[in-house]
Scaffold this active site. Sequence first.
Site, short mmCIF file in Angstrom:
data_model
loop_
_atom_site.label_atom_id
_atom_site.label_comp_id
_atom_site.label_asym_id
_atom_site.label_seq_id
_atom_site.Cartn_x
_atom_site.Cartn_y
_atom_site.Cartn_z
N HIS A 319 0.85 -1.19 0.00
CA HIS A 319 0.00 0.00 0.00
C HIS A 319 0.89 1.25 0.00
O HIS A 319 1.71 1.45 0.89
CB HIS A 319 -0.91 0.00 1.23
CG HIS A 319 -1.92 1.10 1.20
ND1 HIS A 319 -3.15 0.95 0.59
CD2 HIS A 319 -1.86 2.37 1.64
CE1 HIS A 319 -3.81 2.09 0.68
NE2 HIS A 319 -3.05 2.96 1.31
N ALA A 320 0.72 2.09 -1.03
CA ALA A 320 1.61 3.24 -1.21
C ALA A 320 1.54 4.19 -0.01
O ALA A 320 0.46 4.54 0.45
CB ALA A 320 1.22 4.01 -2.48
N HIS A 349 0.87 12.04 -5.83
CA HIS A 349 0.14 12.10 -4.56
C HIS A 349 1.10 11.88 -3.39
O HIS A 349 1.15 12.68 -2.44
CB HIS A 349 -0.96 11.03 -4.52
CG HIS A 349 -1.65 10.91 -3.21
ND1 HIS A 349 -2.75 11.66 -2.86
CD2 HIS A 349 -1.35 10.16 -2.11
CE1 HIS A 349 -3.11 11.37 -1.61
NE2 HIS A 349 -2.28 10.46 -1.14
N GLU A 350 1.90 10.81 -3.45
CA GLU A 350 2.81 10.50 -2.33
C GLU A 350 3.90 11.56 -2.20
O GLU A 350 4.29 11.92 -1.10
CB GLU A 350 3.43 9.11 -2.51
CG GLU A 350 2.43 7.95 -2.48
CD GLU A 350 1.58 7.89 -1.21
OE1 GLU A 350 2.04 8.37 -0.16
OE2 GLU A 350 0.44 7.37 -1.28
N HIS A 353 2.95 14.50 -0.08
CA HIS A 353 3.17 14.33 1.36
C HIS A 353 4.59 14.75 1.72
O HIS A 353 4.82 15.43 2.72
CB HIS A 353 2.98 12.86 1.78
CG HIS A 353 1.56 12.39 1.76
ND1 HIS A 353 0.56 13.00 2.48
CD2 HIS A 353 0.97 11.33 1.14
CE1 HIS A 353 -0.58 12.33 2.29
NE2 HIS A 353 -0.36 11.33 1.47
N GLU A 377 -3.67 14.87 2.40
CA GLU A 377 -4.04 14.02 1.27
C GLU A 377 -4.30 14.84 0.00
O GLU A 377 -4.19 14.32 -1.11
CB GLU A 377 -5.29 13.19 1.61
CG GLU A 377 -5.10 12.23 2.79
CD GLU A 377 -3.91 11.29 2.63
OE1 GLU A 377 -3.56 10.95 1.48
OE2 GLU A 377 -3.32 10.90 3.66
N HIS A 483 -7.40 0.59 5.02
CA HIS A 483 -7.50 1.58 6.10
C HIS A 483 -8.28 1.07 7.30
O HIS A 483 -8.10 1.56 8.42
CB HIS A 483 -8.11 2.88 5.56
CG HIS A 483 -7.27 3.50 4.49
ND1 HIS A 483 -7.24 2.97 3.21
CD2 HIS A 483 -6.42 4.55 4.49
CE1 HIS A 483 -6.39 3.69 2.47
NE2 HIS A 483 -5.89 4.64 3.22
N TYR A 493 -9.93 11.57 3.36
CA TYR A 493 -9.90 11.48 1.89
C TYR A 493 -11.12 12.16 1.29
O TYR A 493 -11.02 12.82 0.25
CB TYR A 493 -9.82 10.02 1.43
CG TYR A 493 -8.54 9.35 1.85
CD1 TYR A 493 -7.36 9.54 1.13
CD2 TYR A 493 -8.49 8.56 2.99
CE1 TYR A 493 -6.17 8.95 1.53
CE2 TYR A 493 -7.29 7.96 3.40
CZ TYR A 493 -6.15 8.16 2.67
OH TYR A 493 -4.98 7.59 3.07
#
Length: 593
Positions: A319-320, A349-350, A353, A377, A483, A493
């Site tokens: 899971h990324a 997306h990552e 962060h 997010e 999750h 999210y």
Amino acid sequence: IDTEVSEWLTTKNEELRRWLEKISFASWNYETDLSEENAEKLNKVNIDFSQWKSTCVREASEKLKFPGLSEDARHQLRILSYDIDPSNPEQLRKVNDIQTKLEQIYGRGTVEYNGTTLQLEPGITNLFESSRDPKVLSELWVKWRDATGKKMANLYTEFVELQNTGALEHGFEDLGDAWRQREFFDTPELVQIVEDLWQELRPMYVQLHSYVRRKLETYYAKNHPDFDFPKDGSIPAHLLGNMWAQEWNNIFDIVQPYPEVKEPDMNRALKEKGYNVGNMFRRAEEFYTSLGLYKMVPDFWRHSMLVRPTEKDREVQCHASAFDFYNNDTFRIKMCTEVNMNYFQTIHHEMGHIEYFMAYRHRPTVYREGANGGFHEAIGDTIALSVRSRKHLQTLGLLEDANVSDEEKKKSDINYLMNQALLKLAFLPFGYLVDKWRWRVFSGEITPDKYNEEWWKMRLEYQGVTSPVPRTNADFDPGAKFHVAANSQYIIYFASFLLQFQFYESMCQASGHTGPLYTCDFYRSKEAGEKLLNMLKLGGSKHWKEALKQMTGDTYIRTEPFKKYFQPLIDFLMNENKGDVGWAKAGINWERA
């Protein structure tokens, strides 16, 4: 008093930083090698940290009673006084044990299919995205839930009880209340806010759902005439190209509004342009630096896990996710990347962060977090909206700048917006219901004997989907979602899917964009970058409404930018659906055990 408190805060922030660094390394080691030994090490660090934390919480709570505290000191003390761990050491050990077990069950989940053993990524996921055979999809769907959720049911019940015990001890109504207060400080009306936001967007979702349902029904009647499509207006959850039916972009070929307009195959374009995992990450980094944001640190390129390791005996959590190691020069991403457009978006997306981590790394440790979870997010997704714009895909050489008539361009735009809606609009009800279900579980409104039944009632009510085979309460389908197994909040999210359009609109305005919102690409705009960076640097030091105001001028989450972005598509859908929308609320696919 102020000197005493500020000295105490300085000490505690440094102690907290060291603990978070230890925990991050232990988590990283465990998630990139799911061995028993690493699980035990992570457990031990978590338990040791809890002991430090309980002392810190007690002292912070005492200091909060001091008169004449500055606003900043009060804010830091409130964060440091937050706790939901049960004080009983035996209960705490149990919470940590169960948490690790749930993650292990999920991380090690495999499915036997056609004589081979498949993991979720890439094996099951790839099949789920490409197969159109309802029998194959149903088999994978059921087997994944048997391998994960079903094995968690009893553990989860005990987990909820133990965590609620901790939450009650610390003055919260239940774990849901504790979560909401932690993630959205000073927002007691959060439950109402998200319900209102959903009601504003529901009509758009219903239009999309009904259009997609009709297209699927036609497709399966023609290609799989023996498949019995539901007559109640619901969509079978296994036909939407995603294990949880949370995003539907993988069935774009079935629902494309104008099939006669040839849409380029982005996955093929990436491969033809010679993209590999390494240069997909480099391109993402280059987008951020073009805005005046940060380059990735040397450790990132040396130690991130960007693809699934090849060792036979090493299991990893694919899971990324992005990691902040709280020492100012260690930031990493862990994901099992493949060369395709979905992963290209996930990379942005990552990396969002990590940009956030780097922007607030000089703040006191308690402020090294997003203004709320939704902000964290939303950052990378805001960037991805620009990356997915046709203008930017042309810049990347993934899209030809074709000479087409206005009529054809209009059709092409509708196709494009449909693809985006299958990612963004389709997600909203799922983004809402995962935590709405958990809030009801934590409050005791849903009892363990009704966990799965209520899950499916909510999936029908909000998403309009039904299970491919009858379910019972011996199943625990929520646990088939990462999750839920990992006990991470999900409402963030839902918030982020709206915030990202607010951020996007604001950055587009700063970049001087004119024309429809969905055509905006703020690549290389230092003005847009500055707007974003100033907000990122705040971290958690200001109330989220203040951070939002600084970035967008708004003090609340608005649905208007989201609606504005998709308006041409919604007009198209309403015209196509002609009022034939919705689904029957009764009738989940249920077997009385």
